[in-house]
Design an enzyme around this catalytic site. Structure first.
Site, PDB file in Angstrom:
ATOM      1  N   HIS B 188      63.245  12.711  35.188  1.00  0.00           N
ATOM      2  CA  HIS B 188      62.030  12.083  34.682  1.00  0.00           C
ATOM      3  C   HIS B 188      61.357  11.278  35.776  1.00  0.00           C
ATOM      4  CE1 HIS B 188      61.731  13.123  30.514  1.00  0.00           C
ATOM      5  NE2 HIS B 188      63.031  12.982  30.387  1.00  0.00           N
ATOM      6  N   ARG B 296      55.382  36.424  43.133  1.00  0.00           N
ATOM      7  CA  ARG B 296      55.858  37.621  43.820  1.00  0.00           C
ATOM      8  C   ARG B 296      57.339  37.451  44.121  1.00  0.00           C
ATOM      9  NH1 ARG B 296      51.269  35.813  46.432  1.00  0.00           N
ATOM     10  NH2 ARG B 296      49.392  37.040  46.009  1.00  0.00           N
ATOM     11  N   ARG B 332      56.606  38.839  38.825  1.00  0.00           N
ATOM     12  CA  ARG B 332      56.468  40.276  39.000  1.00  0.00           C
ATOM     13  C   ARG B 332      57.750  40.825  39.601  1.00  0.00           C
ATOM     14  NH1 ARG B 332      51.826  42.255  42.894  1.00  0.00           N
ATOM     15  NH2 ARG B 332      53.291  41.551  44.487  1.00  0.00           N
ATOM     16  N   GLU B 431      46.771  48.381  38.275  1.00  0.00           N
ATOM     17  CA  GLU B 431      46.349  48.485  39.677  1.00  0.00           C
ATOM     18  C   GLU B 431      46.180  49.932  40.111  1.00  0.00           C
ATOM     19  OE1 GLU B 431      49.276  46.618  42.223  1.00  0.00           O
ATOM     20  OE2 GLU B 431      50.900  47.223  40.904  1.00  0.00           O
ATOM     21  N   ASN B 454      43.270  44.356  44.356  1.00  0.00           N
ATOM     22  CA  ASN B 454      43.364  44.873  45.729  1.00  0.00           C
ATOM     23  C   ASN B 454      43.779  46.340  45.726  1.00  0.00           C
ATOM     24  OD1 ASN B 454      43.024  42.184  45.977  1.00  0.00           O
ATOM     25  ND2 ASN B 454      44.869  41.791  47.156  1.00  0.00           N
ATOM     26  N   ASP B 455      44.878  46.637  45.019  1.00  0.00           N
ATOM     27  CA  ASP B 455      45.299  48.034  44.954  1.00  0.00           C
ATOM     28  C   ASP B 455      44.351  48.872  44.096  1.00  0.00           C
ATOM     29  OD1 ASP B 455      47.366  48.460  46.708  1.00  0.00           O
ATOM     30  OD2 ASP B 455      48.906  47.719  45.334  1.00  0.00           O
ATOM     31  N   ARG B 465      43.506  50.072  52.506  1.00  0.00           N
ATOM     32  CA  ARG B 465      43.325  48.634  52.705  1.00  0.00           C
ATOM     33  C   ARG B 465      43.565  48.207  54.144  1.00  0.00           C
ATOM     34  NH1 ARG B 465      47.061  46.064  48.034  1.00  0.00           N
ATOM     35  NH2 ARG B 465      47.006  44.204  49.299  1.00  0.00           N
ATOM     36  N   CYS B 502      44.822  39.110  38.719  1.00  0.00           N
ATOM     37  CA  CYS B 502      45.567  38.335  39.712  1.00  0.00           C
ATOM     38  C   CYS B 502      45.259  38.769  41.142  1.00  0.00           C
ATOM     39  CB  CYS B 502      47.068  38.398  39.441  1.00  0.00           C
ATOM     40  SG  CYS B 502      47.769  40.040  39.624  1.00  0.00           S
TER      41      CYS B 502
END
Lengths: 88, 545
Positions: B188, B296, B332, B431, B454-455, B465, B502
């Site tokens: 605490h 990740r 993930r 993705e 991104n993917d 990429r 994400c």
């Protein structure tokens, strides 16, 4: 004497805050004794440290036993607290 | 210059003089008493004084750290009224003819030991609470309640350990930071420090404590965990610069911290953070993210020279869940291959690795690796609010296999009486264009989607990429990508699943309004972008076209 079995929904189980809330509610009814049976232990619900000593976790079943004045009303109140996750 | 390290509680930099916090030594002597009734009265008075003091601390905490965090002191008051605790003390006084101080100390030891022996990290940590309340009673009995820092100068408080009540009792305006030699980041005390915005380092070690003295100059770097005692001028200059940069950033933070992610017309959205290591949790909390939208798990594999064991993984996941204290954490599963290589996996060199043997494809062909990770995740699930997310999904049959393995893992744990949470959420990354196109079917099988932009961009536009020569062809706002996201959102909601984003696009504030209109429920961005996105959301009005 009346009893009811409920399931703990709080993610961290009966940790400090819910144990404190429960003890506070039980103390408001000094003429009704409330005990909990869980994990093979029986503890008094008016003592937060006792409640925590039973190490009750999320998903555990707890039998609430009320004995004394207004026992049914007290039981309903306590069961509802468990079911609502002590407002968490 | 001496340098020490500890665990961080709140990231900030403090420069100033050390003040060593002296606790009254809890050494209690056993004294024979004849008048046990008088001794019980002394105890009763000390207990009532303690309850009253805790009431004052509760009021102070209410103002400084809010109701949820102040509740601990109300509970401490209740603990003091605990029947067993009181019975034990009165019994010891009565039957052993001893002084109240001794009876309290023995009872405290017994109760603390009971908590320490419990098979639950949270309950173990409660031993400190029992000692805290007991020391307060003893302090009241002996008339030596610890006063803390009395100087007028702002100081860095250094102590062996600080109890929650001592932490709150510190005058915030006089404390630059605190450093403790012992203690856990789960306590605490640590949580309170975070909420009081006091930089704190926990667990700097005994050597640290033995070498410092009142008035030593020190710098605490709450970001790296370093403590410099008598720093040289170079270190001093470097950290003062870091401090002023940090303070500028915090101004923006203070304005937006604690505010809701809500549009002008009342639409709410969750803003979570993406992280790749346990070390980033401080940044997540500092930037007031509502949870972790992408953790990740690769770091466990990348940092290791062999497959990480179930125990190693369990410890890491548990730590993240505990640190996030009930906020959602989406982890993930292993996503290696393509641009992330790990030697001991012995992956073959591929002509086209982005379209190759990676992520869930490795997990499904080498289920022993996958199951180890899932066991660790499910075991850790009891420590918080866990979501598990699977990467690189392209078909219903893959997802069926994954869910069957999850059921297998749970059945094994159940058979071994190992606990796991029933409320773990399962979700997949969207993705690949395939996943978006069949999202209507996939949504029926999971609790959530998270779009990895991104993917998704790379696969939809057929643009590598990693290849700088084709950068001009990579249009991240391409209508095909936005259409795939919109479709996925519609399908998710049709089947009661929620959907987040994400990938990097989540932090692109020129698209925030577009995402809100699609019905996206969550945006997960790097911790430093959380407040920027919150700012964007709060300036959007969806009622206007």
């Amino acid at each position: 004497m009346v009893s009811k079995t409920v399931k703990v929904v709080n993610e961290q189980g009966m940790h400090m805050r819910p144990a404190g809330e429960l003890a506070k509610a039980v103390k408001a009814h000094p003429d009704c004794e409330v005990t909990l049976n869980a994990n093979g232990k029986t503890v008094k619900a008016k003592a937060p440290m006792q409640i925590m000593s039973a190490c009750i976790k999320c998903g555990n079943e707890v039998e609430i036993v009320c004995n004394g004045a207004d026992e049914q009303a007290v039981l309903d109140e306590i069961a509802a607290m468990f079911e609502s996750g002590f407002g968490e | 210059m001496d340098k020490y390290t500890g665990k961080g509680v709140y990231g900030a930099i403090a420069v100033g003089k050390i003040s060593v916090f002296k606790k009254q030594d809890a050494e209690v002597k056993r004294v024979h008493v004849d008048d046990t009734e008088n001794e019980k009265r002394r105890y009763e008075e000390a207990k009532n004084a303690s309850i009253e003091q805790l009431g004052e601390i509760y009021q102070k905490a209410l103002k400084e750290v809010g109701e949820a965090n102040a509740a601990i002191f109300e509970i401490h008051q209740m603990m003091l009224d605990d029947e067993d605790y009181n019975d034990s003390i009165n019994d010891i006084i009565e039957t052993q003819n001893v002084n109240a101080e001794y009876a309290v100390a023995v009872t405290a030891d017994n109760f603390a030991e009971m908590f320490s022996n419990m098979d639950d990290a949270y309950m173990k940590a409660r031993a400190a609470d029992v000692r805290d309340i007991s020391n307060r009673i003893i302090g009241n009995l002996t008339g030596e309640i610890s006063k803390g820092n009395s100087s007028d100068e702002k100081v860095i408080i250094c102590a062996s350990d600080l109890a929650p009540s001592e932490t709150v009792a510190l005058d915030k305006d006089k404390v630059l930071a605190f450093v403790t030699a012992h203690g856990s980041s789960n306590s605490h005390t640590a949580i309170l420090a975070r909420n009081m915005n006091i930089p704190a380092r926990i667990g700097a070690g005994d050597e640290f404590l033995s070498k410092i003295k009142d008035g030593d100059e020190a710098i605490v770097d709450g970001f790296t965990g370093e403590i410099f005692v008598s720093p040289d001028s170079g270190t001093r200059e470097r950290l003062l610069k870091k401090q002023s940069e940090d303070e500028n950033k915090k101004r923006l933070l203070q304005e937006l911290k604690g505010k809701e992610n809500v549009t002008v017309d009342g639409r709410k959205i969750n803003i979570y953070a993406n992280i790749g290591s346990v070390d980033n949790i401080g940044a997540v909390l500092l930037n007031d993210a509502g949870g972790i939208g992408l953790f990740r798990s690769e770091f466990l594999y990348l940092e290791s020279s062999d497959y990480p064991t179930e125990e190693q993984q369990f410890a890491a996941y548990k730590k993240v869940l505990e640190s996030m204290a009930g906020k959602k954490v989406i982890i993930r599963t292993l996503d290696i291959g393509a641009d992330k290589q790990v030697d001991y996996f012995n992956l073959k060199k591929e002509e086209n690795p982005a379209l190759g043997y990676r992520a869930i494809r490795i997990c499904l062909t080498r289920p022993e690796i996958f199951k180890t990770q899932l066991r660790a995740l499910y075991r850790a699930s009891v420590y918080g609010h866990l979501g598990i997310m699977f990467p690189m999904i392209t078909s219903v049959s893959e997802l069926e296999k994954i869910l069957a393995i999850c059921d297998e893992v749970k059945a094994e744990l159940k058979a071994q009486s190992v606990e796991y949470s029933e409320s773990v959420e399962l979700g997949i990354m969207i993705e690949t264009p395939a996943a978006a196109i069949i999202s209507g079917k996939l949504a029926q099988m999971v609790d959530f989607f998270s779009v990895g932009t991104n993917d998704l961009t790379q696969y939809t536009l057929a643009c590598d990429r990693q290849n700088p020569d084709i950068e001009q062809f990579v249009d991240t706002h391409h209508e095909a990508i936005l259409e795939l996201i919109r479709m996925s959102a519609e399908n998710a909601h049709k089947h009661g699943a929620w959907i987040g984003i994400c990938g990097e696009l989540a932090a692109d504030t020129t698209l925030t309004e577009t995402f809100l209109r699609m019905g996206i429920d969550e945006l997960s961005v790097s911790p430093t972008f959380v407040l920027k996105v919150r700012d964007a959301v709060r300036n959007i009005d969806l009622s206007k076209n």
